[in-house]
Design a protein around this motif. Structure first.
Motif, mmCIF file in Angstrom:
data_model
loop_
_atom_site.group_PDB
_atom_site.id
_atom_site.type_symbol
_atom_site.label_atom_id
_atom_site.label_comp_id
_atom_site.label_asym_id
_atom_site.label_seq_id
_atom_site.Cartn_x
_atom_site.Cartn_y
_atom_site.Cartn_z
ATOM 1 N N ALA A 345 26.967 -25.283 24.565
ATOM 2 C CA ALA A 345 27.304 -24.065 25.311
ATOM 3 C C ALA A 345 28.431 -24.292 26.310
ATOM 4 O O ALA A 345 29.068 -23.332 26.751
ATOM 5 C CB ALA A 345 26.064 -23.545 26.036
ATOM 6 N N THR A 346 28.677 -25.563 26.683
ATOM 7 C CA THR A 346 29.742 -25.864 27.640
ATOM 8 C C THR A 346 30.849 -26.708 27.001
ATOM 9 O O THR A 346 31.565 -27.424 27.694
ATOM 10 C CB THR A 346 29.173 -26.592 28.870
ATOM 11 N N THR A 347 30.991 -26.603 25.674
ATOM 12 C CA THR A 347 32.055 -27.313 24.971
ATOM 13 C C THR A 347 33.409 -26.988 25.613
ATOM 14 O O THR A 347 33.731 -25.817 25.822
ATOM 15 C CB THR A 347 32.069 -26.902 23.490
ATOM 16 N N PRO A 348 34.223 -28.019 25.932
ATOM 17 C CA PRO A 348 35.415 -27.764 26.749
ATOM 18 C C PRO A 348 36.630 -27.194 26.019
ATOM 19 O O PRO A 348 37.556 -26.719 26.668
ATOM 20 C CB PRO A 348 35.746 -29.152 27.314
ATOM 21 N N SER A 349 36.667 -27.249 24.672
ATOM 22 C CA SER A 349 37.842 -26.737 23.961
ATOM 23 C C SER A 349 37.462 -26.490 22.512
ATOM 24 O O SER A 349 36.461 -27.016 22.007
ATOM 25 C CB SER A 349 39.007 -27.734 24.021
ATOM 26 N N ILE A 350 38.283 -25.704 21.823
ATOM 27 C CA ILE A 350 38.043 -25.443 20.405
ATOM 28 C C ILE A 350 38.126 -26.736 19.588
ATOM 29 O O ILE A 350 37.414 -26.908 18.601
ATOM 30 C CB ILE A 350 39.030 -24.382 19.883
ATOM 31 N N GLN A 351 38.963 -27.661 20.017
ATOM 32 C CA GLN A 351 39.108 -28.918 19.279
ATOM 33 C C GLN A 351 37.927 -29.864 19.493
ATOM 34 O O GLN A 351 37.753 -30.817 18.726
ATOM 35 C CB GLN A 351 40.393 -29.630 19.697
ATOM 36 N N SER A 352 37.114 -29.618 20.502
ATOM 37 C CA SER A 352 36.009 -30.518 20.840
ATOM 38 C C SER A 352 34.775 -30.168 20.011
ATOM 39 O O SER A 352 33.832 -29.545 20.494
ATOM 40 C CB SER A 352 35.678 -30.419 22.335
ATOM 41 N N VAL A 353 34.784 -30.575 18.759
ATOM 42 C CA VAL A 353 33.699 -30.230 17.837
ATOM 43 C C VAL A 353 32.698 -31.380 17.776
ATOM 44 O O VAL A 353 33.067 -32.524 17.498
ATOM 45 C CB VAL A 353 34.246 -29.946 16.425
ATOM 46 N N THR A 354 31.432 -31.089 18.044
ATOM 47 C CA THR A 354 30.360 -32.052 17.825
ATOM 48 C C THR A 354 29.930 -31.946 16.365
ATOM 49 O O THR A 354 29.665 -30.855 15.869
ATOM 50 C CB THR A 354 29.170 -31.759 18.745
ATOM 51 N N VAL A 355 29.886 -33.093 15.678
ATOM 52 C CA VAL A 355 29.570 -33.108 14.250
ATOM 53 C C VAL A 355 28.332 -33.960 14.015
ATOM 54 O O VAL A 355 28.245 -35.089 14.505
ATOM 55 C CB VAL A 355 30.740 -33.651 13.413
ATOM 56 N N VAL A 356 27.376 -33.400 13.251
ATOM 57 C CA VAL A 356 26.179 -34.127 12.848
ATOM 58 C C VAL A 356 26.303 -34.417 11.355
ATOM 59 O O VAL A 356 26.351 -33.496 10.531
ATOM 60 C CB VAL A 356 24.905 -33.312 13.135
ATOM 61 N N PHE A 357 26.382 -35.710 11.015
ATOM 62 C CA PHE A 357 26.525 -36.152 9.627
ATOM 63 C C PHE A 357 25.159 -36.563 9.079
ATOM 64 O O PHE A 357 24.507 -37.434 9.666
ATOM 65 C CB PHE A 357 27.428 -37.386 9.542
ATOM 66 N N PRO A 358 24.708 -36.003 7.959
ATOM 67 C CA PRO A 358 23.502 -36.534 7.324
ATOM 68 C C PRO A 358 23.818 -37.836 6.606
ATOM 69 O O PRO A 358 24.812 -37.932 5.879
ATOM 70 C CB PRO A 358 23.102 -35.432 6.342
ATOM 71 N N ILE A 359 22.990 -38.859 6.804
ATOM 72 C CA ILE A 359 23.208 -40.166 6.157
ATOM 73 C C ILE A 359 21.901 -40.651 5.536
ATOM 74 O O ILE A 359 21.506 -41.803 5.697
ATOM 75 C CB ILE A 359 23.801 -41.208 7.128
ATOM 76 N N ASP A 360 21.249 -39.738 4.808
ATOM 77 C CA ASP A 360 20.025 -40.101 4.101
ATOM 78 C C ASP A 360 20.364 -40.258 2.620
ATOM 79 O O ASP A 360 21.459 -40.673 2.273
ATOM 80 C CB ASP A 360 18.950 -39.035 4.345
ATOM 81 N N GLY A 361 19.445 -39.949 1.734
ATOM 82 C CA GLY A 361 19.719 -39.994 0.304
ATOM 83 C C GLY A 361 20.169 -41.371 -0.148
ATOM 84 O O GLY A 361 19.506 -42.385 0.086
#
Length: 461
Positions: A345-361
């Motif tokens: 909710a307080t992300t500082p810029s459009i470029q500041s993307v938090t990414v969650v990568f699945p690493i199962d399988g």
């Protein structure tokens, strides 16, 4: 004010000039400022020398020169290293960016890739044969850093990490030796290269196993920033069809034509789909993802696999200012979801993307000691970054990402992915490599006792 790099031994420098087919760039040369630039503009270093290598002979000569001169050596592939490990002050930068050859054997499904290639180079070459391997989600990322760190991407659930698909590597070690590393020869070094970072030498070429992947169903679906959407995403991954790659992204709405303008710049979350299953199941996958919550906008279509690896390119071009942190989680605990919502909710810029990568399988079918990458019991890897257009703004928002990481910590594992570590995370080496650190340290003592390759998340000899 800038200072001049130290004077170099003229005799050794002349010998280097006679040994290198590529270009040697020094301070005062017209293209020096261009030659010293790296992707993350936080790092404005002034090396004494930039060697733009064109082959393994150039690499060997440069490694020998740096060792004999006692100079810091920075190795640069795609230059995406967030801590700026591809550059240095007063030392030697070995730039592999002109070593960009790719050769495909469609019968054995193998790609031989030179160390300066980006994933765009690899994806372009392999796609012509209807083949692919796990690679980065930004096409300008270099193959070297991603592979030696472990390597995550859209195909990881189906095909494993990048390092799991590494069949062999040609490596120049600190004493200038050229070694081919396979499971049959120099297997200890191949083990170390599969996740141990750039600690053991310069990889001049990689051989990757390829998989039949041509077109995919890909693209983003955006939702309000909501914990229920993220818990639904958690269930989507847990259902287990490994042909579905799906990244969770948290940030501000980008100015895309399929996202209503009122959501541009507002906090939201999204799922970036990469379905490599049959086309007749596309509608089912679209509907399953759309069912996670109220859809604000989406663009999920059939596309060539290389195209999905360019979707973030315009958002994060070279020259922005980055500071990164990371975390591994088992499952996606409610506490981690709460932190993603709170700090998203307080992300500082459009470029500041938090990414969650699945690493199962497929990633879980490799043992924790089978490669240097040890976190085979993690289900997700989280990348956190304030990415801004000025140094001042990035410095000002370091506290945001540190607080974000601290909020995740009670719900995360002890270590994190080395490629999501910044320059102030050196104290996490033990946690990042866990039970593999002792073996890595012994190999470091054997192959680089002087720690020539120390510009990395360093395993000290």
């Amino acid at each position: 004010m800038t200072t001049s790099p130290p004077a170099l031994d003229g005799r050794l420098l002349e010998r280097l000039r006679g040994s290198v087919r590529g270009e040697i760039v020094e301070p005062g040369d017209p293209d020096y400022d261009d030659a010293r630039k790296v992707y993350n503009a936080m790092h404005d270093k002034r090396p004494a020398l930039v060697v733009r290598a064109v082959d393994s002979g150039d690499v060997i000569a440069t490694v020998d020169f740096a060792r004999e001169q006692g100079l810091t050596l920075a190795v640069r592939g795609g230059s995406h290293s967030v801590p700026g490990h591809g550059t240095c002050d007063d030392g030697v930068v070995l730039d592999l960016g002109r070593m960009r050859g790719v050769r495909i054997d469609p019968d054995t499904r193998t790609a031989w890739v030179e160390g300066g290639c980006t994933w765009a180079d690899v994806n372009h070459a392999t796609h012509a044969f209807g083949l692919a391997t796990t690679g980065g989600i930004v096409s300008t990322t270099g193959v070297g850093g991603l592979t030696t760190g472990g390597g995550m991407g859209h195909l990881a659930r189906r095909c494993g990490l990048v390092c799991d698909n590494l069949a062999s590597a040609d490596l120049v070690t600190a004493d200038g030796s050229f070694l081919t590393c396979t499971d049959e020869q120099n297997s200890d070094l191949l083990w170390a290269v599969r996740g141990g970072g750039g600690n053991f030498g310069v990889v001049t070429s990689f051989a990757y196993r390829l998989h039949p992947v041509a077109d995919v169903l890909g693209g983003p679906t955006f939702f309000p920033l909501d914990a229920d959407v993220m818990r639904g995403y958690r269930e989507l991954i847990a259902e287990g069809d490994e042909r579905l790659g799906a990244l969770l992204v948290v940030g501000l709405g980008p100015p895309l034509p399929f996202l209503p303008e009122r959501w541009h710049g507002r906090p939201l979350c999204g799922v970036v789909t990469c379905w490599t299953g049959p086309e007749d199941e596309d509608d089912r996958i679209r509907d399953r993802v759309a069912g996670l919550g109220p859809v604000l906008g989406r663009m999920v279509e059939r596309m060539p696999y290389p195209a999905i690896n360019t979707l973030f390119d315009d958002l994060v071009p070279a020259g922005l200012f980055h500071y990164w942190k990371g975390a591994f989680t088992q499952g996606l605990p409610d506490g981690a979801v709460d932190a993603l919502v709170e700090y998203g909710a307080t992300t500082p810029s459009i470029q500041s993307v938090t990414v969650v990568f699945p690493i199962d399988g497929a990633c879980h079918r490799v043992g924790p000691q089978d490669t240097a990458f040890s976190y085979r019991d993690a289900d997700f890897s989280v990348a956190l970054s304030p990415t801004l257009t000025t140094r001042e703004d990035c410095e000002a928002h370091k506290s945001w990402v540190r607080a974000f990481q601290q909020a995740l910590a009670p719900h995360a594992m002890e270590g994190a992915y080395v490629n999501f570590m910044d320059s102030d995370d050196q104290d996490r080496v033990q946690a990042n490599y866990r039970g593999n650190l002792a073996r890595l340290t012994e190999l470091k003592r054997r192959y680089d006792p002087g720690n020539l390759f120390h510009l990395n998340h360093n395993i000290a000899p």
